[in-house]
Design a protein around this motif. Structure first.
Motif, mmCIF file in Angstrom:
data_model
loop_
_atom_site.group_PDB
_atom_site.id
_atom_site.type_symbol
_atom_site.label_atom_id
_atom_site.label_comp_id
_atom_site.label_asym_id
_atom_site.label_seq_id
_atom_site.Cartn_x
_atom_site.Cartn_y
_atom_site.Cartn_z
ATOM 1 N N GLU A 80 43.624 44.305 40.108
ATOM 2 C CA GLU A 80 43.385 44.601 38.696
ATOM 3 C C GLU A 80 42.308 45.675 38.613
ATOM 4 O O GLU A 80 41.335 45.647 39.360
ATOM 5 C CB GLU A 80 42.881 43.354 37.966
ATOM 6 C CG GLU A 80 43.912 42.275 37.756
ATOM 7 C CD GLU A 80 44.783 42.553 36.543
ATOM 8 O OE1 GLU A 80 44.293 43.161 35.571
ATOM 9 O OE2 GLU A 80 45.960 42.172 36.576
ATOM 10 N N PRO A 112 39.057 47.444 37.062
ATOM 11 C CA PRO A 112 37.885 46.883 36.368
ATOM 12 C C PRO A 112 38.051 47.008 34.852
ATOM 13 O O PRO A 112 38.788 47.872 34.361
ATOM 14 C CB PRO A 112 36.733 47.772 36.864
ATOM 15 C CG PRO A 112 37.209 48.365 38.140
ATOM 16 C CD PRO A 112 38.700 48.499 37.991
ATOM 17 N N GLU A 113 37.344 46.169 34.135
ATOM 18 C CA GLU A 113 37.452 46.158 32.685
ATOM 19 C C GLU A 113 37.173 47.541 32.116
ATOM 20 O O GLU A 113 36.249 48.235 32.531
ATOM 21 C CB GLU A 113 36.463 45.146 32.084
ATOM 22 C CG GLU A 113 36.662 44.954 30.599
ATOM 23 C CD GLU A 113 35.847 43.800 30.049
ATOM 24 O OE1 GLU A 113 35.427 43.936 28.888
ATOM 25 O OE2 GLU A 113 35.664 42.805 30.754
ATOM 26 N N GLY A 114 38.012 47.950 31.167
ATOM 27 C CA GLY A 114 37.862 49.248 30.535
ATOM 28 C C GLY A 114 38.477 50.398 31.331
ATOM 29 O O GLY A 114 38.404 51.540 30.918
ATOM 30 N N GLU A 169 41.891 51.913 33.840
ATOM 31 C CA GLU A 169 43.295 51.764 34.164
ATOM 32 C C GLU A 169 43.586 52.593 35.410
ATOM 33 O O GLU A 169 42.904 53.588 35.675
ATOM 34 C CB GLU A 169 44.192 52.212 33.008
ATOM 35 C CG GLU A 169 44.116 53.680 32.691
ATOM 36 C CD GLU A 169 44.998 54.071 31.511
ATOM 37 O OE1 GLU A 169 45.623 53.194 30.899
ATOM 38 O OE2 GLU A 169 45.049 55.269 31.201
#
Length: 167
Positions: free
Chosen positions: A142, A144-146, A148
């Motif tokens: 995945e 990291p947050e924020g 793509e």
């Protein structure tokens, strides 16, 4: 007899056509390069045209700044190594080149900016396009947050086999 290289002669040539007529002209490599730079948002300066001519005039290939600088010196194009680096980075930011992180000491630039994979010949420091073979990369983590994932690049490092003395 002029001592200008063919590249300098082309860049120094003045077209007898008006700007409107020249804009509609097709088939002139220098005109095509000017258009390509403008479409990428870059002003077609003499140095960008000279380096672009060297970069894109031989089809798809992979170069370092030092390799392009050596070509420019052989073609008698008056540029500094710093200008070559700056131009390569400007072309990359404009989407005309793709920078490859293959060797920690050198950055390679690919004149084919489309997504594709590469072989890297470690001993020679040479980069080759990998034939289209349907490589798939499964199980990516995945982001990291924020963030793509913008793309995945596969680089297969190659070295020559050593021949052992089997009897």
């Amino acid at each position: 007899m002029s001592d200008l290289t063919p590249l300098q002669a082309v860049l120094n040539a003045r077209s007898p056509l008006s700007a409107d007529a020249a804009a509609g002209r097709r088939g002139c490599p220098l005109s095509d390069l000017r258009d390509r730079l403008r479409r990428a948002g870059l002003r077609p300066t003499r140095q960008r045209l000279s380096l672009g001519w060297l970069l894109f005039g031989r089809g798809d290939r992979h170069l370092t700044a030092e390799m392009l600088y050596d070509e420019a010196m052989r073609a008698k194009v008056p540029v500094s190594l710093a200008t070559v680096y700056n131009t390569l980075h400007q072309f990359t930011e404009a989407g005309l080149l793709r920078q490859l992180a293959l060797d920690g000491s050198k950055a390679y630039f690919d004149t084919n900016p489309s997504e594709h994979h590469h072989f890297f010949l470690e001993e020679e420091g040479e980069v080759l396009d990998m034939p289209e073979c349907g490589i798939s990369v499964d199980s990516l983590p995945e982001a990291p947050e924020g963030m793509e994932i913008a793309g995945v690049e596969v680089i297969v490092r190659l070295r020559r086999r050593t021949v052992s003395g089997r009897g």
